[in-house]
Design a protein around this motif. Structure first.
Motif, PDB file in Angstrom:
ATOM      1  N   GLY A 128      48.486  -8.389 -21.202  1.00  0.00           N
ATOM      2  CA  GLY A 128      47.146  -8.898 -20.940  1.00  0.00           C
ATOM      3  C   GLY A 128      46.069  -8.223 -21.761  1.00  0.00           C
ATOM      4  N   TYR A 129      46.378  -7.079 -22.344  1.00  0.00           N
ATOM      5  CA  TYR A 129      45.339  -6.339 -23.061  1.00  0.00           C
ATOM      6  C   TYR A 129      45.550  -6.343 -24.575  1.00  0.00           C
ATOM      7  N   PRO A 293      49.325 -16.936 -24.186  1.00  0.00           N
ATOM      8  CA  PRO A 293      47.979 -17.020 -23.619  1.00  0.00           C
ATOM      9  C   PRO A 293      47.136 -15.771 -23.862  1.00  0.00           C
ATOM     10  N   VAL A 294      47.798 -14.612 -23.897  1.00  0.00           N
ATOM     11  CA  VAL A 294      47.026 -13.370 -24.001  1.00  0.00           C
ATOM     12  C   VAL A 294      46.245 -13.321 -25.304  1.00  0.00           C
ATOM     13  N   THR A 295      46.911 -13.773 -26.389  1.00  0.00           N
ATOM     14  CA  THR A 295      46.296 -13.581 -27.696  1.00  0.00           C
ATOM     15  C   THR A 295      45.684 -14.863 -28.258  1.00  0.00           C
ATOM     16  N   ALA A 296      45.864 -15.984 -27.550  1.00  0.00           N
ATOM     17  CA  ALA A 296      45.325 -17.241 -28.064  1.00  0.00           C
ATOM     18  C   ALA A 296      43.923 -17.470 -27.516  1.00  0.00           C
TER      19      ALA A 296
END
Lengths: 359, 561
Positions: A128-129, A293-296
């Motif tokens: 998530g980070y 999803p985290v990086t998009a």
């Protein structure tokens, strides 16, 4: 019964909580399980085409990911089992393993996965980070550091005149020793993208490059199958609403459009758009890598910008760049732009920017 | 989209972004007729059952009151009247637990009913021909009856109806959507008392001077739709239209319902009246009809008592002030699995720490859930920005971005991402796979922002006060200087004209004089010397003499070496 003085009962107490009190059924581990499910067809296709090496890569990568993640979690004094059970490390490992050549030396797989998990994910703070897609960071790291090993692909079995059995693959992966009587050139083959890239840079025509090769529906025979399978898995993700259509459609649409324009301009030096769509890691990238999803980007309009930019970059790097495939670099480049994109693509909030005619 | 309506026509409806399809659980309570609770042994009437300022009590402990007698008057612009729900004796006006998320106590009137329910002789006469009355007369009646919004917010209805806007209200919308799971009190009301609701609608139309009225009802309440439709047909109420809308949470939100019915969006931070629309709950309409046509104040309401935590979930007509325990006992008591007591629905309601509080005007539902129905959420895991929350947000916000900005207290970005357009419907928290209590973050940040706004206003006031004081002090100083100058002029002038004194010397002397005067002004003045005994004064004098001697000696010493 005797008359007793009426007792006032103490009030019944309840646990308190904040609204909403209902819970949906989805959780992070469910999402990751769906991604793993969706990867099964693609993984099977790779296994079928390239043999046991894919399986060795997968096992090595998953083990390395679990070990690396556990180590960092231990050092960070975080719960190990609870965090591992979100399955995100395994998804990263599998995505990376499926992108690696099937006969890659074992230590490279382990280094790549460890780099992805430790540097690209945990050092940023864990799930998530992370700013960059961990699997693609691992891939780019390996590709830049070990270009020879990372571009050493064996051909799919139907194009392979010297198939290696599982024992031979095992030996090659762990010791680097080739099966007796075979040299590197005999067992390796350029990927279709490399063929196209090298052929065009030698000023060959597309027709000449295609000549003498076994072609499937859109690309070279065999190589296009994993792409079909990944696209199928991606549709499952869409159906389960794990991803939305924005990123895959914008990547594939942009690629199709740009390739189409160049094909129409000069079909002699530009392959059909479908060749690009079904070669290399296009489908894996469009449905599984870029949609992380985290990086998009996270806004609908932002996802369209993010996706089309990735599609455009893939085409540019494949056509004019130094590398035959470009999914990893395109995704990583756009990862850096995500905070900016998200900030300027906020959707219209209910009741804002209403046209005056509406009131 | 087009939805077929009870009159057979197709009506165009609009979508709002997001929303959820939830398991309704409405059959728990909706399948039984509305029961009526016998007069409880004790009624607890909080002085604040509405949005605004608490009411001003008119009665004292020991006083006998009739049913319908005014117990407390509104105070300030936004407030509501409170009536005795039944006849009896006032036991006390005291602090008591109330239904509030904080679980705190508040001033309440405690009434011991006598069981006779004797109506007050001073009730106002019924107004059956309300069409011939001035809207202000009807408004005064609604104010007298203490009607508040019965959908849950409990905003005083007369205040809402008087909202001054530039736009004339042309459309009245009655909200019979009831989109939260479990709650069926409006459904029960619409099925049981359609006439009251439609009478209320006509009164509201008359007050507002509006042309037509839409009653929005979700398609999961066919009986309610039929009941209202039959009465409309029977009385040929052409101004009033029932609109069947799809069941999707939160279509009962005021702004969402307006969008569904009209396609218009209430401007951010604005009111429906800006669009010429006003919304009222169907229950409010019925209460207004009672107040006007029957001359009865709001003393009871239908409440849903439901959930797997009670044995006999049902809808019940309760007197305002009924203790929760009495209502639960009437619903068969708690089951063994009673786990949470939720006031309102499971999506937006709040939990009560215990059941000691009473029912108020806005209590539409008491939901006692089992642990299976409302499980404790697992510990929150990191946000993976999956965007499920943004997909269901009816305000089209980006909850995942807001979450980051709330956590980092980036208040500027929080506002840039329209936090105050969040209606706290809970859709985002419901779908969040990381089970992050998103709504809780937004509530907390909203209160921080509100506090900040108040603090900013106070700081601004303090700044204005400070600058005003500074300019005043400056002015006073200038005036003082002028006075000093004027006093000095006659002394120095003769010397200057004589020509005996050098003007330079005179200037120096004047400066010395000013310094001396200033020094004297700044010298320490003895305090508390007003009421001294002669003995004390003698002591002070002695001390001063000693001090002078010492001073003289010390100056002497300074000079000699």
């Amino acid at each position: 019964m005797q008359n007793q003085p009426m007792k006032t009962l103490p009030p019944k107490t309840f646990s308190t909580a904040t609204s909403p009190h209902l819970l949906g059924f989805k959780n992070t581990s469910w999402i990751m399980r769906q991604v793993l499910l969706a990867l099964i067809p693609g993984g099977m296709a790779m296994l079928y085409l390239f043999g046991g090496g894919v399986l060795i890569n997968l096992i090595l990568a998953i083990s390395a990911a679990i070990a690396a993640e556990s180590l960092v979690l231990y050092l960070r004094s975080k719960p190990i089992i609870a965090t591992l059970s979100d399955l995100s490390a395994i998804v990263t490992a599998i995505l990376l393993a499926l992108a690696l050549p099937p006969t890659l030396p074992w230590w490279l797989t382990i280094i790549g996965v460890s780099f992805a998990i430790i540097i690209a994910k945990q050092l940023y703070g864990g799930l998530g980070y992370n700013l960059f897609n961990p699997a693609m960071v691992g891939y780019a790291f390996l590709l830049i550091s070990y270009p020879a090993e990372m571009t050493f692909w064996i051909p799919p079995w139907m194009l392979n005149s010297h198939p290696i059995d599982i024992a031979g693959t095992f030996k090659l992966t762990f010791t680097g020793v080739l099966p007796t009587g075979l040299d590197i050139d005999a067992i390796s083959a350029a990927t279709p993208l490399e063929n196209m890239h090298n052929g065009l840079s030698m000023r060959n025509m597309v027709e000449e490059i295609r000549d003498g090769r076994a072609w499937g529906l859109f690309g070279e025979q065999g190589w296009e199958w994993p792409n079909f399978a990944y696209a199928g898995g991606g549709i499952w993700l869409l159906y389960q609403r794990i991803i939305t259509w924005h990123i895959p459609v914008s990547i594939l649409g942009t690629m199709f459009l740009v390739c189409g324009i160049f094909y129409l301009l000069d079909p002699q030096v530009s392959p059909l758009p479908t060749f690009h769509l079904f070669s290399g890691a296009t489908m894996l990238g469009a449905f599984f890598i870029a949609t992380d999803p985290v990086t998009a980007s996270t806004t609908p309009r932002g996802q369209l910008i993010y996706g089309s930019s990735i599609g455009l970059l893939i085409f540019i790097i494949r056509t004019w760049g130094g590398y035959p495939d470009a999914v990893a670099f395109s995704v990583l480049l756009l990862n850096t732009a995500v905070p900016l994109i998200d900030r300027y693509t906020q959707p219209r909030v209910f009741g804002t920017h209403i046209l005056d005619d509406d009131i | 989209m087009y939805i077929s309506q009870p009159d057979g026509s197709q009506r165009r409806l609009w979508n709002f972004h997001g929303g959820l399809r939830l398991s309704e659980h409405k059959e728990l309570s909706s399948t039984k007729p509305v029961s009526k609770l016998p007069i409880p042994e004790r009624l607890i009437l909080p002085l604040q059952q509405h949005i605004g300022t608490p009411s001003q009590p008119l009665v004292q402990a020991g006083e006998r009151v009739y049913a319908g007698q005014t117990l407390a008057n509104p105070q300030g612009d936004v407030s509501a009247t409170l009536h005795a729900p039944t006849s009896g004796t006032i036991l006390a006006v005291t602090e008591h637990a109330i239904l509030h998320p904080s679980g705190l106590t508040a001033p309440c009137i405690i009434l011991k009913p006598d069981g006779c329910h004797t109506w007050s002789p001073n009730l106002p006469p019924p107004i059956t021909d309300f069409h011939t009355h001035d809207p202000n007369v009807i408004l005064a009646r609604i104010k007298w009856a203490g009607v508040v919004g019965l959908g849950g917010a409990a905003f005083p209805s007369n205040v809402k109806l008087q909202t001054n806007t530039h736009t004339k209200i042309h459309t009245l919308i009655l909200n019979g959507v009831e989109c939260e799971p479990y709650i069926t009190c409006d459904d029960a009301l619409m099925r049981t008392y359609p006439n009251r609701i439609l009478q209320g609608a006509q009164i509201l139309l008359h007050i507002l001077g509006a042309n037509h009225c839409l009653i929005g009802i979700e398609d999961n309440k066919p009986q309610a739709i039929a009941a209202l439709y039959n009465v409309i047909q029977q009385y040929q109420l052409s101004q009033i239209q029932i609109v069947k809308i799809p069941t999707i949470y939160p279509s009962g939100g005021e702004k969402q319902l307006i969008k569904i019915l009209t396609g218009l969006e209430v401007p951010s931070q604005g009111l429906p009246s800006m669009l010429g629309i006003m919304c009222h709950n169907v229950g409010t309409a019925a209460a207004i009809a009672d107040a006007v046509v029957l001359g009865l104040p709001l003393i009871s309401r239908i409440t849903t008592v439901t959930g797997r935590g009670v044995n006999n979930p049902h809808n019940v007509e309760l007197l305002i002030g009924t203790p929760i325990t009495t209502a639960i006992t009437h619903a068969g008591g708690y089951t063994d699995s009673a786990h949470r007591l939720i006031v309102g629905g499971p999506m937006m309601g709040f939990t009560a720490p215990d059941d000691s509080a009473p029912i108020t005007k806005g209590t539409n539902c008491l939901l006692v859930t089992s642990p299976q129905e409302t499980p404790n959420p697992p510990p929150a895991s990191p946000c993976i920005r999956c965007g499920q929350c943004a997909q269901v947000c009816p305000a089209n916000l980006l909850p995942q971005q807001l979450y980051w900005y709330c956590r980092s207290q980036n208040l500027q970005q929080v506002q840039a991402h329209n936090l105050f357009d969040c209606i706290e419907c809970g859709c985002c928290s419901y779908v969040c796979p990381a089970s992050i209590p998103l709504v809780q973050y937004y509530r907390a940040t909203k209160s921080i922002l509100r506090e900040q706004t108040v603090a900013k206003r106070k700081a601004e006031q303090a700044r204005l006060r400070h600058t005003a004081r500074q300019s005043r002090m400056q002015r006073l100083e200038q005036e003082r200087q002028q006075r000093l100058q004027q006093r000095k002029l006659p002394q120095t002038l003769p010397n200057a004209t004589n020509g005996q004194v050098d003007p330079k010397q005179a200037a120096i002397a004047a400066a010395m004089h000013r310094v001396a005067a200033k020094k004297q002004q700044h010298a320490i003045q003895p305090r508390n010397t007003d009421n001294l005994s002669p003995n004390q004064q003698q002591q002070i004098q002695a001390a001063q003499i000693r001090r002078h001697q010492l001073n003289a000696e010390s100056t002497h010493e300074d000079v000699t070496p």
